[in-house]
Design a protein around this motif. Structure first.
Motif, PDB file in Angstrom:
ATOM      1  N   ASP A 154      41.315  29.822  37.213  1.00 57.55           N
ATOM      2  CA  ASP A 154      42.125  29.344  38.602  1.00 57.55           C
ATOM      3  C   ASP A 154      43.387  28.672  38.265  1.00 57.55           C
ATOM      4  N   TYR A 155      43.357  27.786  37.109  1.00 58.80           N
ATOM      5  CA  TYR A 155      44.505  27.191  36.805  1.00 58.80           C
ATOM      6  C   TYR A 155      45.628  27.970  36.125  1.00 58.80           C
ATOM      7  N   ALA A 156      44.953  29.106  35.249  1.00 57.99           N
ATOM      8  CA  ALA A 156      45.850  30.128  34.659  1.00 57.99           C
ATOM      9  C   ALA A 156      46.266  30.827  35.736  1.00 57.99           C
ATOM     10  N   ALA A 157      45.479  31.470  36.820  1.00 57.15           N
ATOM     11  CA  ALA A 157      46.393  32.146  37.802  1.00 57.15           C
ATOM     12  C   ALA A 157      47.600  31.260  38.654  1.00 57.15           C
ATOM     13  N   LEU A 158      47.253  29.914  38.827  1.00 59.68           N
ATOM     14  CA  LEU A 158      48.416  29.433  39.518  1.00 59.68           C
ATOM     15  C   LEU A 158      49.507  29.059  38.721  1.00 59.68           C
ATOM     16  N   PHE A 159      49.470  28.916  37.373  1.00 59.20           N
ATOM     17  CA  PHE A 159      50.642  28.610  36.791  1.00 59.20           C
ATOM     18  C   PHE A 159      51.171  29.925  36.342  1.00 59.20           C
ATOM     19  N   LEU A 160      50.618  31.032  36.191  1.00 56.03           N
ATOM     20  CA  LEU A 160      51.085  32.312  36.005  1.00 56.03           C
ATOM     21  C   LEU A 160      51.824  32.944  37.299  1.00 56.03           C
ATOM     22  N   GLN A 161      51.560  32.573  38.317  1.00 58.55           N
ATOM     23  CA  GLN A 161      51.986  33.039  39.471  1.00 58.55           C
ATOM     24  C   GLN A 161      53.197  32.130  39.827  1.00 58.55           C
ATOM     25  N   LEU A 162      53.002  31.130  39.532  1.00 60.79           N
ATOM     26  CA  LEU A 162      54.100  30.163  39.853  1.00 60.79           C
ATOM     27  C   LEU A 162      55.369  30.563  38.978  1.00 60.79           C
TER      28      LEU A 162
END
Length: 207
Positions: A154-162
């Motif tokens: 979830d953290y990975a998805a958040l940072f990659l999307q940002l």
């Protein structure tokens, strides 16, 4: 805009576009991992619940047998059993004690798993074979570990999307300084997201 400035702008757009494509690919891989191991977490939770239900059913059977034994022992103590019947009752009590011991061993194996109790304590068959029980506590630990891996995904998805958002902003920004600032932030967040993704995969694969 001068030819030099236009050329630099095209180079930047190419670099930024390729970077965005790479980040999007990493995000896709991370999302695939999150989906797969998220399903595995649900399976682990279901298996844990099934194991605890199995454990409880053995506990109920054990309690019923203990009740039968205690009743017969009370009758023996009260001299309500004739001397002729006592040998048979003693045999029945021995049989009931054996069942209670077996249920206790089975409960322990269901709770801890075959690997957790050791071969000498295997007592519960699965598909006709001993030593195949995955314990409730093992499923619980697996579900918790997969949950931790899911948090990292979830953290990975958040940072990659940002980082993708910042990359898109840098592409449409004309002023060089803000453009480079957005690009730099994109790179930083994408690195953080990639690290979280790698850690999530490592945690999931280690289970």
């Amino acid at each position: 805009m001068s030819d030099s400035g236009e050329e630099q702008g095209k180079k930047f757009e190419l670099l930024c576009g390729v970077s965005i494509a790479v980040i999007a690919a990493i995000l896709s891989i991370s999302d695939l991992g999150a989906g797969k191991y998220g399903d595995d977490e649900l399976v682990a939770h279901n298996e844990k619940n099934n194991a605890y239900l199995w454990y409880q059913s053995k506990g109920i059977k054990e309690t019923l047998v203990e009740g039968q034994r205690d009743t017969l022992q009370a009758l023996m103590t009260a001299n309500s059993i004739t001397p002729e019947q006592q040998p048979a009752i003693q045999q029945l009590l021995k049989k009931l004690d054996g069942k209670i011991t077996r249920y206790g061993r089975e409960k322990n194996e269901i709770l801890k798993g075959s690997a957790g109790v050791g071969k000498e304590h295997w007592s519960q068959e699965v598909n006709g074979q001993l030593g195949q029980v995955t314990g409730a506590s093992e499923w619980e630990a697996k579900a918790a570990a997969l949950g931790d891996a899911g948090d990292r995904f979830d953290y990975a998805a958040l940072f990659l999307q940002l980082s993708l958002v910042l990359g898109a902003i840098s592409l449409v920004t004309q002023n060089p300084k803000p453009r480079m600032a957005f690009f730099a932030l994109m790179v930083i967040l994408s690195v953080v997201g990639t690290v979280y993704s790698v850690l999530a995969f490592r945690a999931a694969l280690a289970i």
